[in-house]
Motif scaffolding. Structure first.
Motif, PDB file in Angstrom:
ATOM      1  N   SER A  59       2.133   7.115  21.403  1.00 34.37           N
ATOM      2  CA  SER A  59       2.322   7.172  19.949  1.00 34.37           C
ATOM      3  C   SER A  59       1.202   7.993  19.343  1.00 34.37           C
ATOM      4  O   SER A  59       0.138   8.167  19.945  1.00 34.37           O
ATOM      5  N   VAL A  60       1.456   8.491  18.144  1.00 36.90           N
ATOM      6  CA  VAL A  60       0.422   9.116  17.319  1.00 36.90           C
ATOM      7  C   VAL A  60       0.329   8.297  16.044  1.00 36.90           C
ATOM      8  O   VAL A  60       1.339   7.982  15.419  1.00 36.90           O
ATOM      9  N   ALA A  61      -0.885   7.938  15.643  1.00 37.05           N
ATOM     10  CA  ALA A  61      -1.098   7.143  14.430  1.00 37.05           C
ATOM     11  C   ALA A  61      -2.164   7.838  13.572  1.00 37.05           C
ATOM     12  O   ALA A  61      -3.172   8.304  14.096  1.00 37.05           O
ATOM     13  N   CYS A  62      -1.931   7.872  12.316  1.00 38.96           N
ATOM     14  CA  CYS A  62      -0.699   7.497  11.640  1.00 38.96           C
ATOM     15  C   CYS A  62      -0.469   8.489  10.502  1.00 38.96           C
ATOM     16  O   CYS A  62      -1.293   9.363  10.246  1.00 38.96           O
ATOM     17  N   ALA A  63       0.655   8.336   9.813  1.00 38.19           N
ATOM     18  CA  ALA A  63       0.972   9.140   8.637  1.00 38.19           C
ATOM     19  C   ALA A  63       1.483   8.199   7.552  1.00 38.19           C
ATOM     20  O   ALA A  63       1.784   7.037   7.814  1.00 38.19           O
ATOM     21  N   GLY A  64       1.558   8.709   6.327  1.00 43.77           N
ATOM     22  CA  GLY A  64       2.086   7.867   5.249  1.00 43.77           C
ATOM     23  C   GLY A  64       1.362   8.081   3.938  1.00 43.77           C
ATOM     24  O   GLY A  64       1.014   9.196   3.565  1.00 43.77           O
ATOM     25  N   GLY A  65       1.139   6.962   3.228  1.00 47.70           N
ATOM     26  CA  GLY A  65       0.487   7.033   1.937  1.00 47.70           C
ATOM     27  C   GLY A  65       1.399   7.492   0.815  1.00 47.70           C
ATOM     28  O   GLY A  65       0.950   8.138  -0.143  1.00 47.70           O
ATOM     29  N   PHE A  66       2.669   7.126   0.880  1.00 46.55           N
ATOM     30  CA  PHE A  66       3.652   7.633  -0.082  1.00 46.55           C
ATOM     31  C   PHE A  66       3.574   6.957  -1.449  1.00 46.55           C
ATOM     32  O   PHE A  66       4.139   7.456  -2.418  1.00 46.55           O
ATOM     33  N   GLY A 102      -0.080   0.791   0.390  1.00 48.90           N
ATOM     34  CA  GLY A 102       0.029  -0.468  -0.334  1.00 48.90           C
ATOM     35  C   GLY A 102       0.906  -0.327  -1.568  1.00 48.90           C
ATOM     36  O   GLY A 102       1.248   0.787  -1.983  1.00 48.90           O
ATOM     37  N   ARG A 103       1.264  -1.460  -2.166  1.00 49.11           N
ATOM     38  CA  ARG A 103       2.222  -1.414  -3.273  1.00 49.11           C
ATOM     39  C   ARG A 103       1.694  -0.660  -4.479  1.00 49.11           C
ATOM     40  O   ARG A 103       2.449  -0.055  -5.243  1.00 49.11           O
ATOM     41  N   ASN A 104       0.383  -0.693  -4.693  1.00 53.35           N
ATOM     42  CA  ASN A 104      -0.262   0.136  -5.717  1.00 53.35           C
ATOM     43  C   ASN A 104       0.312  -0.106  -7.114  1.00 53.35           C
ATOM     44  O   ASN A 104       0.566   0.834  -7.880  1.00 53.35           O
ATOM     45  N   ASN A 105       0.526  -1.372  -7.458  1.00 50.82           N
ATOM     46  CA  ASN A 105       1.036  -1.789  -8.775  1.00 50.82           C
ATOM     47  C   ASN A 105       2.477  -1.370  -9.048  1.00 50.82           C
ATOM     48  O   ASN A 105       2.985  -1.570 -10.159  1.00 50.82           O
ATOM     49  N   PRO A 137       5.262  -2.999  10.146  1.00 51.83           N
ATOM     50  CA  PRO A 137       4.985  -4.100   9.223  1.00 51.83           C
ATOM     51  C   PRO A 137       3.663  -4.777   9.590  1.00 51.83           C
ATOM     52  O   PRO A 137       3.267  -4.788  10.757  1.00 51.83           O
ATOM     53  N   MET A 138       3.005  -5.345   8.583  1.00 48.66           N
ATOM     54  CA  MET A 138       1.731  -6.036   8.795  1.00 48.66           C
ATOM     55  C   MET A 138       1.737  -7.395   8.101  1.00 48.66           C
ATOM     56  O   MET A 138       2.482  -7.609   7.133  1.00 48.66           O
ATOM     57  N   HIS A 139       0.883  -8.275   8.583  1.00 49.14           N
ATOM     58  CA  HIS A 139       0.679  -9.549   7.915  1.00 49.14           C
ATOM     59  C   HIS A 139       0.132  -9.294   6.515  1.00 49.14           C
ATOM     60  O   HIS A 139      -0.679  -8.383   6.307  1.00 49.14           O
ATOM     61  N   VAL A 140       0.557 -10.094   5.558  1.00 52.94           N
ATOM     62  CA  VAL A 140       0.174  -9.874   4.164  1.00 52.94           C
ATOM     63  C   VAL A 140      -1.338  -9.908   3.970  1.00 52.94           C
ATOM     64  O   VAL A 140      -1.871  -9.219   3.085  1.00 52.94           O
ATOM     65  N   ALA A 141      -2.072 -10.645   4.795  1.00 58.17           N
ATOM     66  CA  ALA A 141      -3.525 -10.726   4.653  1.00 58.17           C
ATOM     67  C   ALA A 141      -4.217  -9.433   5.065  1.00 58.17           C
ATOM     68  O   ALA A 141      -5.386  -9.218   4.722  1.00 58.17           O
ATOM     69  N   CYS A 142      -3.528  -8.572   5.797  1.00 58.65           N
ATOM     70  CA  CYS A 142      -4.127  -7.348   6.331  1.00 58.65           C
ATOM     71  C   CYS A 142      -3.605  -6.086   5.669  1.00 58.65           C
ATOM     72  O   CYS A 142      -4.153  -5.000   5.868  1.00 58.65           O
ATOM     73  N   ALA A 143      -2.538  -6.191   4.886  1.00 61.41           N
ATOM     74  CA  ALA A 143      -1.716  -5.028   4.580  1.00 61.41           C
ATOM     75  C   ALA A 143      -2.158  -4.200   3.379  1.00 61.41           C
ATOM     76  O   ALA A 143      -1.766  -3.036   3.273  1.00 61.41           O
ATOM     77  N   ALA A 144      -2.955  -4.743   2.469  1.00 57.10           N
ATOM     78  CA  ALA A 144      -3.140  -4.137   1.150  1.00 57.10           C
ATOM     79  C   ALA A 144      -3.467  -2.650   1.182  1.00 57.10           C
ATOM     80  O   ALA A 144      -2.943  -1.869   0.383  1.00 57.10           O
ATOM     81  N   SER A 145      -4.321  -2.222   2.095  1.00 53.75           N
ATOM     82  CA  SER A 145      -4.743  -0.822   2.134  1.00 53.75           C
ATOM     83  C   SER A 145      -3.792   0.069   2.920  1.00 53.75           C
ATOM     84  O   SER A 145      -3.940   1.291   2.900  1.00 53.75           O
ATOM     85  N   TRP A 146      -2.827  -0.543   3.592  1.00 58.74           N
ATOM     86  CA  TRP A 146      -2.017   0.195   4.538  1.00 58.74           C
ATOM     87  C   TRP A 146      -0.526   0.270   4.185  1.00 58.74           C
ATOM     88  O   TRP A 146       0.085   1.315   4.298  1.00 58.74           O
ATOM     89  N   THR A 147       0.030  -0.876   3.798  1.00 60.42           N
ATOM     90  CA  THR A 147       1.479  -0.933   3.663  1.00 60.42           C
ATOM     91  C   THR A 147       1.913  -2.088   2.775  1.00 60.42           C
ATOM     92  O   THR A 147       1.224  -3.109   2.686  1.00 60.42           O
ATOM     93  N   PHE A 148       3.060  -1.916   2.127  1.00 59.72           N
ATOM     94  CA  PHE A 148       3.683  -3.033   1.408  1.00 59.72           C
ATOM     95  C   PHE A 148       4.733  -3.708   2.295  1.00 59.72           C
ATOM     96  O   PHE A 148       5.386  -4.660   1.865  1.00 59.72           O
TER      97      PHE A 148
END
Length: 275
Positions: A59-66, A102-105, A137-148
């Motif tokens: 795998s290659v990690a990672c991309a995103g930040g949409f 992250g959800r970013n409001n 997907p990530m656990h909610v305690a870990c996800a804020a900076s990475w993913t919703f």
């Protein structure tokens, strides 16, 4: 047969060159590439190193930040993911792992809309290069900076809705409780998994992502692997460890311990799946 791979996040202090040299010396045949390390080199040089090493790329990690978190615009996130796809294709990676941000409001609905818009642009390129995207997907305690994406079943439904072999899941054993109900989901989603990240932990998931060596924590890793084997998963298993215990560790010993622990887990899992 499950394929053992070592992820570069595990050997945080080593350079890209040191990772390749030491993984080969320790008997690994596959590597999970971390773009942060690869970016320290000229891309041509890095690709040549990988090809010359004989290591496959799980795998290659990672991309995103949409979602715009961290000041990255939607367009910048998509363009970067396009570049990551081209790189992943050059090293013949099994998948490109995607963290949408992250959800970013945003409302949950709008965050999903941004993700879908990104996927609609990226999937034709993923298909062209024959490199699947893998949502993690990530656990909610870990996800804020990475993913919703914190609901495993909902992400699985999203992947199923696209009905393409070029959208998959990245499954990290660290992030979920792995009680019986969690493991019951695995047979239904095994066909969608692009990479399994293997980690153990002694405490519940937290923002620090504190992990421990395989087999030295509380996760039912043999049961998880047995369920995946029974469901037909035969892809890469990346050892991805990090945190206060891992970062100062003797990486040479950690590579050897991970290889032995994985062999024992697979043996135990295979016995359980045949019982």
């Amino acid at each position: 047969m499950l394929e053992l791979s070592m992820n570069e996040v595990t050997t945080f202090r080593w350079s890209f060159e040191e990772d390749i040299e030491n993984y080969c010396r320790a008997g690994y045949r596959s590597i999970g590439v971390w773009r942060h390390k690869l970016s320290d080199l000229d891309e041509e040089q890095a690709v040549d190193m990988l090809v010359g090493s004989g290591l496959s790329v799980s795998s290659v990690a990672c991309a995103g930040g949409f979602t715009g978190l961290g000041g990255v615009s939607f367009r910048e996130g998509v363009d970067d993911a396009m570049s990551a796809l081209r790189l992943a294709a050059r090293v013949q990676a099994g998948c490109l792992v995607v963290h949408p941000g992250g959800r970013n409001n945003h409302t949950s609905r709008h965050a999903f809309r941004l993700l879908r818009n990104a996927l609609d642009e990226l999937l034709p390129t993923a298909e062209h290069y024959e490199v699947p995207l893998a949502l993690e997907p990530m656990h909610v305690a870990c996800a804020a900076s990475w993913t919703f994406l914190t609901d495993f079943e909902r992400v699985s439904e999203l992947v199923s809705q696209y009905s393409t072999p070029y959208l998959k899941l990245a499954l990290d054993t660290y992030h979920f409780p792995w009680n019986e109900s969690d493991r019951n989901i695995l047979p239904d989603i095994a066909q969608h998994i692009g990479v399994v990240y293997l980690a153990d932990r002694r405490e519940p998931p937290s923002i620090d992502h504190d992990r421990c060596p395989l087999g030295r924590g509380q996760l039912p890793l043999a049961d998880i692997l047995a369920t995946l084997i029974e469901a037909g998963y035969a892809g890469p298993c990346d050892v991805r460890l990090m945190g206060t215990e891992i970062q100062p560790a003797d990486y040479g010993r950690l590579l050897e311990q991970s290889r032995r622990a994985f062999a024992e887990l697979v043996q135990s899992a295979t016995s359980r799946s045949l019982a």
